[in-house]
Design a protein around this motif. Structure first.
Motif, short mmCIF file in Angstrom:
data_model
loop_
_atom_site.label_atom_id
_atom_site.label_comp_id
_atom_site.label_asym_id
_atom_site.label_seq_id
_atom_site.Cartn_x
_atom_site.Cartn_y
_atom_site.Cartn_z
N LYS A 180 83.99 23.79 60.47
CA LYS A 180 82.72 23.09 60.45
C LYS A 180 82.27 22.82 61.89
N PRO A 181 81.00 22.62 62.11
CA PRO A 181 80.54 22.30 63.48
C PRO A 181 81.25 21.08 64.07
N GLU A 182 81.61 20.12 63.22
CA GLU A 182 82.30 18.93 63.72
C GLU A 182 83.74 19.18 64.13
N ASP A 183 84.24 20.39 63.90
CA ASP A 183 85.56 20.77 64.39
C ASP A 183 85.51 21.23 65.85
N THR A 184 84.32 21.33 66.39
CA THR A 184 84.16 21.76 67.79
C THR A 184 84.84 20.80 68.74
N GLY A 185 85.53 21.35 69.74
CA GLY A 185 86.18 20.52 70.73
C GLY A 185 87.26 21.28 71.47
N ALA A 186 87.87 20.60 72.42
CA ALA A 186 89.03 21.15 73.12
C ALA A 186 90.28 20.75 72.34
N TYR A 187 91.10 21.74 72.01
CA TYR A 187 92.32 21.50 71.24
C TYR A 187 93.52 21.55 72.17
N TYR A 188 94.35 20.50 72.08
CA TYR A 188 95.49 20.34 72.97
C TYR A 188 96.80 20.35 72.18
N CYS A 189 97.76 21.04 72.71
CA CYS A 189 99.11 21.05 72.18
C CYS A 189 99.88 19.88 72.80
N ASN A 190 100.68 19.20 71.98
CA ASN A 190 101.46 18.04 72.44
C ASN A 190 102.89 18.16 71.96
N ALA A 191 103.82 17.89 72.85
CA ALA A 191 105.25 17.87 72.51
C ALA A 191 105.77 16.47 72.80
N ARG A 192 106.44 15.87 71.83
CA ARG A 192 106.85 14.47 72.00
C ARG A 192 108.28 14.27 71.52
N ARG A 193 109.05 13.61 72.35
CA ARG A 193 110.34 13.09 71.94
C ARG A 193 110.42 11.71 72.59
N VAL A 194 111.15 11.53 73.65
CA VAL A 194 111.10 10.28 74.41
C VAL A 194 109.89 10.33 75.35
N ILE A 195 109.72 11.48 75.97
CA ILE A 195 108.57 11.72 76.85
C ILE A 195 107.66 12.71 76.13
N GLN A 196 106.35 12.63 76.40
CA GLN A 196 105.47 13.62 75.80
C GLN A 196 104.83 14.50 76.87
N TYR A 197 104.53 15.71 76.46
CA TYR A 197 103.93 16.70 77.34
C TYR A 197 102.66 17.25 76.69
N TRP A 198 101.74 17.69 77.54
CA TRP A 198 100.45 18.21 77.07
C TRP A 198 100.19 19.60 77.63
N GLY A 199 99.52 20.42 76.85
CA GLY A 199 99.00 21.68 77.34
C GLY A 199 97.66 21.47 78.01
N GLN A 200 97.08 22.57 78.48
CA GLN A 200 95.82 22.47 79.22
C GLN A 200 94.60 22.53 78.31
N GLY A 201 94.82 22.90 77.05
CA GLY A 201 93.74 22.91 76.08
C GLY A 201 93.10 24.26 75.89
N THR A 202 92.56 24.48 74.70
CA THR A 202 91.79 25.68 74.42
C THR A 202 90.53 25.25 73.66
N GLN A 203 89.40 25.83 74.01
CA GLN A 203 88.12 25.41 73.45
C GLN A 203 87.84 26.11 72.13
N VAL A 204 87.43 25.31 71.15
CA VAL A 204 86.98 25.83 69.86
C VAL A 204 85.53 25.39 69.68
N THR A 205 84.66 26.35 69.45
CA THR A 205 83.25 26.06 69.22
C THR A 205 82.83 26.65 67.89
N VAL A 206 82.36 25.79 66.99
CA VAL A 206 81.90 26.23 65.68
C VAL A 206 80.39 26.09 65.64
N SER A 207 79.72 27.22 65.63
CA SER A 207 78.26 27.20 65.71
C SER A 207 77.69 28.50 65.19
N SER A 208 76.51 28.40 64.58
CA SER A 208 75.83 29.61 64.14
C SER A 208 74.86 30.11 65.21
#
Length: 114
Positions: free
Chosen positions: A86-114
């Protein structure tokens, strides 16, 4: 050095599908809770889905029945299958890894549009 590298984002029409991947290195992948977050313009980053080390899953209400999170511990890779986008799913999607410390990826853009 921990690295989380997302891929698979892009432009898709409403109702379409995408599959995101997150390749992890520098961590014992199988022992981490993994998650996908997204950040839409003007909004705070929100949890989309998570999968524990035992493969238990959680989904935000907004994506239940449309998104599927999975992991391949042999490949150190996290996935997010996104259907009926859906259009409301548009955004930057980030991967996260969590145990005691958490880590983040740099993100990938998803754009839902006609």
């Amino acid at each position: 050095q921990v690295q989380l590298v997302e891929s698979g984002g892009g432009l898709v029409q409403p109702g379409g599908s995408l599959r995101l991947s997150c390749a992890a290195s520098g961590i014992i992948f199988s022992t981490y809770t993994m998650a996908w977050y997204r950040q839409s313009p003007g909004k705070q980053r929100e949890l989309v889905a998570s999968i524990g080390s035992s493969s238990s899953t959680y989904y935000a209400d907004s994506v239940k029945g449309r998104f599927t999170i999975s992991r391949d511990n042999a490949k150190n890779t996290l996935y997010l299958e996104m259907n009926s986008l859906k259009p409301e799913d548009t955004g930057a999607y980030y991967c996260n890894a969590r145990r005691v410390i958490q880590y983040w990826g740099q993100g990938t853009q998803v754009t839902v549009s006609s």
